[in-house]
Write an enzyme that holds these catalytic residues in place. Sequence first.
Site, PDB file in Angstrom:
ATOM      1  N   ASP A 160       0.838  -1.161  -0.061  1.00 25.38           N
ATOM      2  CA  ASP A 160       0.182  -0.209  -0.027  1.00 25.38           C
ATOM      3  C   ASP A 160       0.892   1.186   0.074  1.00 25.38           C
ATOM      4  O   ASP A 160       0.270   2.207   0.486  1.00 25.38           O
ATOM      5  CB  ASP A 160      -0.972   0.114   1.171  1.00 25.38           C
ATOM      6  N   HIS A 175      -3.673  -1.954  -6.480  1.00 26.51           N
ATOM      7  CA  HIS A 175      -3.070  -0.673  -6.878  1.00 26.51           C
ATOM      8  C   HIS A 175      -4.062   0.259  -7.572  1.00 26.51           C
ATOM      9  O   HIS A 175      -5.048  -0.121  -8.428  1.00 26.51           O
ATOM     10  CB  HIS A 175      -2.146  -1.250  -8.108  1.00 26.51           C
TER      11      HIS A 175
END
Length: 467
Positions: free
Chosen positions: A51, A79
């Site tokens: 992340d 993503h």
Amino acid sequence: MAGTDSAGGGGLLNGGGGGGDGPQGKRPRLGLGAAPPGNRVTVVLGAQWGDEGKGKLVDLLSLDADLVCRCQGGNNAGHTVVVDTVEYDFHLLPSGVINHNATSFIGNGVVIHLPGLFEEAEKNLKKGPGLEGWESRTVISDRAHLVFNFHQAVDGIQELQRQQQAGKNLGTTKKGIGPAYASKASRTGLRICDLLADFEEFSKKFRVLAEHYKATYPTLNIDTEAELQQLKIYAEKIRPLVKDGVYFMYQALQGPPKKILVEGANAALLDIDFGTYPFVTSSNCTVGGVCTGLGIPPHYIGKVYGVVKAYTTRVGVGTFPTEQDNEIGELLQSRGHEYGVTTGRKRRCGWLDLVLVKYAHMINGFSALAVTKLDILDAFAEIKVGVAYHLDEKRIPYFPANQELLNKVTVEYKTLPGWQCSTEEARSFSDLPPQAQGYIRFIEDYLEVPVKWIGVGKSRKSIIKLF
């Protein structure tokens, strides 16, 4: 004796050999000591627990890439890429698929849930024009393993069992990634090449695998024939995209000049070998996974860029030395909109842990870094950075492998002044307030790795390039 290594004769390691056409009976050595010809790949990897904003950097670099590759993981990774206010979410497809001039490649190290792949494409097609014609510019390795619906169901059952037996779970995404890699390791898995070869033979193997899981998990409900019918349809949908992945990458490396970008999923501290085991993913998401996941020799790896969030986040359970389970963590969470792309779970937040990032650098050998979400720190009067771990009141120079030991470490912090003004409009390093510049330089000095990019917002324009 012919063929032996001796002190005086040039043995194999010294480049010598038996009779040949060269001087003194030696064969001519081709390019010994020189870099082999061919294209190099640029690699983008996460340096924390995922992340970090890898997708955004990959999207930026893919604008002039010819080939963008995924090398490991599955649709457990998430993503986010924002283009012209449109927010795309990718899980299996490489983030560079938005570039209509680039080819996207899903390598043999990736495990693929075919329904998930096409559902992802359909959802993103509804958001904007970025994914139009994605099939025509996507290649999938025939050696990639398949994730089946029952793998996903088993993932959920295993997580429930862990919760009941040990009172805690691993925090998996329940996308079937772990069970699929387990099938791969136990040599019972099935690959894309199996699906596209003899479907009757594939069906036999599929039924055997399904029966194995039914026997192991009595509560598991598998509609074997329905899933086979679904797979037969997906086989024809995916057939035009599939190539021999090793030969495809060989041609890309050896052919005309190409810019090749490799997008890592997950991150260093989630690596199955080097992460905070057992709270990790099931693949190698460090630099070694690039070679095994794409089938390329290591000398074709060029620049390796690490992506570091300006603070630290983690989804799910597991040790988190710099976590701030307080107002600071809540502020980071709310300002950073820290929710998992795949699960939607709230991310745990804490200060930047440079001990952890240094460990990631030891493994990956970063050429340079991208520091993302610097703007989230705009509200803080002072900012802490983890610079050392102490165990039993002694400073330790390493990152502990054992989770019980890691739980016991105390973090030594360096307190830096905040800037308490917005950095979102900054487009050059000099536009940043002096304290923000100092924060970046502190990271560089500690890690001895240059920072090449700084993220100060969600859009493509919100990235400062330093060199």
